[in-house]
Design an enzyme around this catalytic site. Structure first.
Site, mmCIF file in Angstrom:
data_model
loop_
_atom_site.group_PDB
_atom_site.id
_atom_site.type_symbol
_atom_site.label_atom_id
_atom_site.label_comp_id
_atom_site.label_asym_id
_atom_site.label_seq_id
_atom_site.Cartn_x
_atom_site.Cartn_y
_atom_site.Cartn_z
ATOM 1 C CE LYS A 45 -4.037 1.868 2.465
ATOM 2 N NZ LYS A 45 -4.686 1.760 3.644
ATOM 3 C CB SER A 65 -8.255 3.504 2.970
ATOM 4 O OG SER A 65 -7.363 2.880 3.869
ATOM 5 C CB SER A 70 -8.521 0.242 5.865
ATOM 6 O OG SER A 70 -9.417 1.482 5.932
#
Length: 481
Positions: free
Chosen positions: A79, A154, A178
């Site tokens: 990420k 997210s 998330s």
């Protein structure tokens, strides 16, 4: 290797260690798959940053230790809020455009040390503030299972990279769900460890008391292997716990006799979609048939989890994001004074959702409102923690719930921020309490994946993963999907 996009991390690493394949081959398969599914910005918009030449060099020059490591030759995605030395770390925000960190996140360094090859950095909601990966400065990521739908957020880019078959393992981050929520939306496994089990060093902070580094996997074993590698104390993170990491890649349990699984009443409200309730009930019935005791329990302050979370998280984020001022790193806005430069930097650099949360967080921490909002939210957090501790102290080994109240929704379908926040209604409790939790696929509703959530007592990741293997191999394989 023809079906490399379905190969597990365990199979890839075993093949490399045995000399049957070379890391360069698996890297090439990952890139080919990314090209096939359209992972770039004109397609699914999964990958923000990559350096194929550097990754290829890394694969070619793996030393003996890394060539024999637990993730030898395994391609992984990371990420974009985890710092890396050779790729930008922008948190999908204009305010950090072009920023390359001088240090690497501990979780990423441990992946590399175990033999993994970082393929690229994945798209995300800006500064991890969102539940759909629509709030990225680089545009939304699309769900590989249904490209007109969101992948969740997210960490939607990391979830999509695994769901699309590009990599078997990816790292994400969690502040309120998330990892688990996008895992459910994309039909894969997502694990959030106990707070302190995995170092947060190098994770760009959103809300420091809630943030976790998590792992996505094609299978429970892949997620467990990834977690095994990155877990453990770290002197660079004062909140990491110096506690032995158990073996997380265990054999499948052949009986659930003696295991007590809690079914929290508050997670099965009347408004829950009947099809999702049916999937969860089918899983619990199968577990009961295998010898587990399914016990109704109560977490009475569950309805206060979202309100308290959306006071605590913005409050902490307003403090953490104060550093993005155009002085030390990232972009610098124009202005004829220091205050004007600050204002220009943030106006040009931050998106609407980030601004919304900074303003809310600043408000609840301001003089005259701290006691009315932030202090009260922290008191509610303590009540939620007591609820969870009481249930586990009663002899319950794990809780089972839906991961999300609905399957994935179409891109652009939710414009009301509060409605978007409610997609985390079943996940935020694990972040407020710091307990381990995970999502595992339990079937489909209207052709879209849905996930079941397991939550366990602190540092009981091994038992939670063992139960998840039963759900994966027996329950899902036995017909609930």
């Amino acid at each position: 290797m023809a079906d490399a996009h379905t190969s597990t991390a365990l199979a890839i690493a075993e093949s490399v260690r045995a000399g049957r394949s070379h890391p360069r081959e698996h890297l090439a398969f990952a890139w080919a798959r990314a090209d096939d599914v359209g992972a770039g910005r004109d397609g699914l918009n999964i990958t923000l940053w990559e350096d194929r030449a550097h990754s290829r060099h890394e694969a070619e020059t793996l030393n003996a230790d890394r060539r024999t490591g637990p993730l030898a030759g395994v391609p992984v995605m990371v990420k974009d809020n985890l710092t890396t030395l050779h790729l930008p770390t922008t948190c999908a925000s204009r305010v950090l455009a072009g920023y390359v960190s001088p240090f690497e996140a501990t979780s990423v360094s441990r992946l590399r040390a175990a033999g993994a090859i970082v393929v690229g950095k994945t798209n995300m909601d800006e500064f991890a503030m969102g539940s759909s990966t629509e709030r990225s400065a680089y545009g939304p990521t699309r769900n590989p299972r249904a490209p007109t739908y969101v992948p969740g957020g997210s960490s939607g880019g990391s979830a999509a990279s695994v769901a699309a078959g590009i990599v078997p393992i990816a790292l994400g981050s969690e502040t309120g769900g998330s990892v688990r929520q996008p895992a459910a939306f994309c039909g894969i496994v997502g694990v959030k460890p106990t707070y302190g089990r995995v170092s947060r060093y190098g994770l760009v902070a959103f809300a420091s008391s809630l943030d976790h580094v998590g792992v996505f996997g094609r299978t429970v074993d892949d997620a467990a292997l990834g977690l095994q590698v990155i877990a453990g104390a770290d002197r660079m993170d004062a909140t990491s716990i110096d506690r032995p990491v158990p073996v997380l890649t265990r054999e499948l349990a052949d009986s659930l006799c003696g295991i007590v699984i809690g079914r929290p009443r508050e997670y099965f409200p009347d408004r829950l979609q009947p099809a999702i309730r049916a999937r969860c009930d089918a899983v619990l019935a199968q577990l009961s048939a295998l010898g587990a005791e399914v016990r109704d329990v109560s977490l009475p302050h569950t309805e206060l989890a979202i309100p308290s979370y959306y006071i605590i998280a913005p409050a902490e984020s307003s403090a953490n994001l104060a550093r993005f001022d155009g002085v030390r790193f990232g972009r610098r806005g124009a202005g004829d004074s220091l205050a004007a430069m600050y204002e220009g930097t943030r106006r040009e650099g931050f998106g609407d959702e980030v601004v919304r949360r900074i303003l809310l967080g600043t408000y609840v921490l301001s003089a005259g409102y701290y006691d009315a909002y932030y202090r009260r939210a922290m008191a509610v957090r303590a009540l939620i923690q007591n609820d969870v501790a009481r249930v586990f102290a009663s002899g319950v080994h794990a809780l089972f719930t839906p991961t999300t109240p609905t399957p994935a929704f179409p891109i652009g379908a939710i414009t009301d921020p509060y409605e978007m926040y409610l997609s985390d209604i079943f996940t935020v409790t694990a972040n407020l309490t710091g307990i381990p939790a995970m999502s595992i696929p339990i079937g489909e509703v209207d052709g879209l994946p849905v996930g079941g959530q397991l939550m366990a007592p602190p540092f009981e990741e091994a038992g939670m993963l063992s139960l998840a293997r039963v759900i994966e191999s027996v329950v899902v394989g036995g017909g609930t999907s």
